[in-house]
Design a protein around this motif. Structure first.
Motif, PDB file in Angstrom:
ATOM      1  N   LEU A 107       0.862  -1.174   0.000  1.00 40.50           N
ATOM      2  CA  LEU A 107       0.000   0.000   0.000  1.00 40.50           C
ATOM      3  C   LEU A 107       0.900   1.225   0.000  1.00 40.50           C
ATOM      4  O   LEU A 107       1.721   1.401   0.907  1.00 40.50           O
ATOM      5  CB  LEU A 107      -0.917   0.016   1.218  1.00 40.50           C
ATOM      6  N   LYS A 108       0.755   2.099  -1.022  1.00 42.08           N
ATOM      7  CA  LYS A 108       1.600   3.280  -1.153  1.00 42.08           C
ATOM      8  C   LYS A 108       0.759   4.540  -0.995  1.00 42.08           C
ATOM      9  O   LYS A 108      -0.347   4.637  -1.526  1.00 42.08           O
ATOM     10  CB  LYS A 108       2.294   3.291  -2.522  1.00 42.08           C
ATOM     11  N   GLY A 118       4.813   7.344   1.669  1.00 42.21           N
ATOM     12  CA  GLY A 118       4.772   6.324   2.711  1.00 42.21           C
ATOM     13  C   GLY A 118       4.343   5.000   2.102  1.00 42.21           C
ATOM     14  O   GLY A 118       3.698   4.972   1.049  1.00 42.21           O
ATOM     15  N   ALA A 119       4.704   3.889   2.748  1.00 42.60           N
ATOM     16  CA  ALA A 119       4.343   2.576   2.216  1.00 42.60           C
ATOM     17  C   ALA A 119       4.315   1.536   3.328  1.00 42.60           C
ATOM     18  O   ALA A 119       5.093   1.601   4.285  1.00 42.60           O
ATOM     19  CB  ALA A 119       5.325   2.142   1.126  1.00 42.60           C
ATOM     20  N   LEU A 120       3.407   0.575   3.181  1.00 39.75           N
ATOM     21  CA  LEU A 120       3.341  -0.626   4.013  1.00 39.75           C
ATOM     22  C   LEU A 120       3.427  -1.826   3.084  1.00 39.75           C
ATOM     23  O   LEU A 120       2.769  -1.861   2.051  1.00 39.75           O
ATOM     24  CB  LEU A 120       2.034  -0.676   4.807  1.00 39.75           C
ATOM     25  N   GLU A 121       4.230  -2.837   3.465  1.00 38.47           N
ATOM     26  CA  GLU A 121       4.485  -3.945   2.559  1.00 38.47           C
ATOM     27  C   GLU A 121       4.491  -5.282   3.301  1.00 38.47           C
ATOM     28  O   GLU A 121       4.920  -5.363   4.454  1.00 38.47           O
ATOM     29  CB  GLU A 121       5.841  -3.744   1.865  1.00 38.47           C
ATOM     30  N   VAL A 140       4.418 -12.788  -7.752  1.00 38.49           N
ATOM     31  CA  VAL A 140       3.154 -12.188  -8.176  1.00 38.49           C
ATOM     32  C   VAL A 140       2.845 -11.068  -7.198  1.00 38.49           C
ATOM     33  O   VAL A 140       2.829 -11.285  -5.978  1.00 38.49           O
ATOM     34  CB  VAL A 140       2.017 -13.226  -8.191  1.00 38.49           C
ATOM     35  N   GLY A 141       2.649  -9.859  -7.725  1.00 40.30           N
ATOM     36  CA  GLY A 141       2.508  -8.718  -6.837  1.00 40.30           C
ATOM     37  C   GLY A 141       1.306  -7.845  -7.125  1.00 40.30           C
ATOM     38  O   GLY A 141       0.816  -7.766  -8.252  1.00 40.30           O
ATOM     39  N   VAL A 142       0.852  -7.176  -6.081  1.00 35.32           N
ATOM     40  CA  VAL A 142      -0.236  -6.193  -6.160  1.00 35.32           C
ATOM     41  C   VAL A 142       0.174  -4.981  -5.324  1.00 35.32           C
ATOM     42  O   VAL A 142       0.539  -5.126  -4.154  1.00 35.32           O
ATOM     43  CB  VAL A 142      -1.566  -6.748  -5.637  1.00 35.32           C
ATOM     44  N   GLU A 143       0.134  -3.804  -5.942  1.00 32.26           N
ATOM     45  CA  GLU A 143       0.403  -2.568  -5.240  1.00 32.26           C
ATOM     46  C   GLU A 143      -0.777  -1.618  -5.439  1.00 32.26           C
ATOM     47  O   GLU A 143      -1.235  -1.438  -6.563  1.00 32.26           O
ATOM     48  CB  GLU A 143       1.684  -1.914  -5.756  1.00 32.26           C
ATOM     49  N   VAL A 144      -1.237  -1.037  -4.355  1.00 33.02           N
ATOM     50  CA  VAL A 144      -2.337  -0.065  -4.393  1.00 33.02           C
ATOM     51  C   VAL A 144      -1.782   1.279  -3.967  1.00 33.02           C
ATOM     52  O   VAL A 144      -1.173   1.398  -2.892  1.00 33.02           O
ATOM     53  CB  VAL A 144      -3.492  -0.499  -3.475  1.00 33.02           C
ATOM     54  N   GLY A 145      -1.981   2.291  -4.808  1.00 29.07           N
ATOM     55  CA  GLY A 145      -1.495   3.630  -4.502  1.00 29.07           C
ATOM     56  C   GLY A 145      -2.635   4.605  -4.287  1.00 29.07           C
ATOM     57  O   GLY A 145      -3.634   4.592  -5.007  1.00 29.07           O
ATOM     58  N   TYR A 146      -2.469   5.477  -3.267  1.00 34.17           N
ATOM     59  CA  TYR A 146      -3.458   6.500  -2.958  1.00 34.17           C
ATOM     60  C   TYR A 146      -2.753   7.846  -2.886  1.00 34.17           C
ATOM     61  O   TYR A 146      -1.777   8.008  -2.148  1.00 34.17           O
ATOM     62  CB  TYR A 146      -4.162   6.193  -1.637  1.00 34.17           C
ATOM     63  N   SER A 147      -3.248   8.806  -3.637  1.00 38.52           N
ATOM     64  CA  SER A 147      -2.667  10.155  -3.666  1.00 38.52           C
ATOM     65  C   SER A 147      -3.657  11.149  -3.059  1.00 38.52           C
ATOM     66  O   SER A 147      -4.852  11.086  -3.346  1.00 38.52           O
ATOM     67  CB  SER A 147      -2.339  10.568  -5.105  1.00 38.52           C
ATOM     68  N   PHE A 148      -3.151  12.050  -2.234  1.00 37.86           N
ATOM     69  CA  PHE A 148      -4.028  13.041  -1.610  1.00 37.86           C
ATOM     70  C   PHE A 148      -3.253  14.325  -1.342  1.00 37.86           C
ATOM     71  O   PHE A 148      -2.037  14.373  -1.479  1.00 37.86           O
ATOM     72  CB  PHE A 148      -4.622  12.498  -0.309  1.00 37.86           C
TER      73      PHE A 148
END
Length: 211
Positions: free
Chosen positions: A30-31, A44-47, A203-211
């Motif tokens: 999660l980015k 910031g990121a959690l992995e 196999v990867g999944v990344e979710v990004g949120y911009s604010f």
């Protein structure tokens, strides 16, 4: 040209994968990206990563940093990462890392090209590992559309005792970036990591949120 490059690299991945033992893993991240102004952003990121054919957790990670847009072509970044790694037999350890780098990017019609050079140092129970990471990324980026397929290749060079220009690790990564909403982006990918004596299918999944 882009299609041919991807095909050649994938053939190389298959050939390399057959030559050594491999592990099947997953990476989930999660980015967060907060834009301070037109040039500066904080990150910031959690992995979470798995290992041993997805049978156990490999590590948890947290990261914080910043990006500064020098010009339309050049971006600088700086950050810190904390990893909590699983050593097996109920033994875990913390590992610290900082990095700094620069990314040059440009776009020609539908093709987006970026080259990132990043220096990182990792501190692990009194040991220090220094590496230079070089990543080339090509992406199909139409002016209209929500899906952008891409392919990247990243080479790790050891700056400790190994000879320079000898790759310690190589990653081949095809994937898709999808604009889910105005602030949300989904990145799904497959990555093959070559690192003697054991490679990884990821196999990867990344979710990004911009604010």
């Amino acid at each position: 040209m882009l299609r041919m490059l991807v095909i050649v690299c994938l053939v190389g991945i298959v050939s390399t994968a057959r030559a050594q033992k491999n592990d099947f893993t997953t990476w989930t991240k999660l980015k967060l990206n907060h834009k301070i102004d037109s040039r500066f952003s904080v990150l910031g990121a959690l992995e979470l990563r798995t290992k041993d054919d997805m049978g156990m957790i490999d590590r948890w990670g947290i990261a914080a940093g910043g990006e500064y847009k020098v010009s339309s072509l050049l971006k600088m970044d700086l950050g810190y990462e904390l990893h909590h790694r699983n050593l097996g037999d109920l033994d875990w350890k913390f590992r610290h890392r900082y990095y700094m780098g620069a990314t040059v990017s440009f776009r020609y019609q539908w093709l987006a090209v970026s080259l990132r050079e990043r220096f990182q140092q990792t501190f692990d129970r009194g040991n220090t590992e220094s590496r230079l990471r070089s990543r080339l990324k090509l992406a199909y980026s139409p002016s209209k559309g929500i899906v952008s397929p891409y392919f990247s290749i990243e080479v790790y060079q050891s700056l400790n005792d190994a000879p320079f220009w000898r790759a310690a690790r190589t990653r081949y990564r095809p994937g898709f970036e999808i604009d889910l909403a105005k602030r949300w982006v989904l990145d799904t990918f497959y990555c093959y990591q070559y690192e003697s004596p054991k490679g990884k299918h990821i196999v990867g999944v990344e979710v990004g949120y911009s604010f």
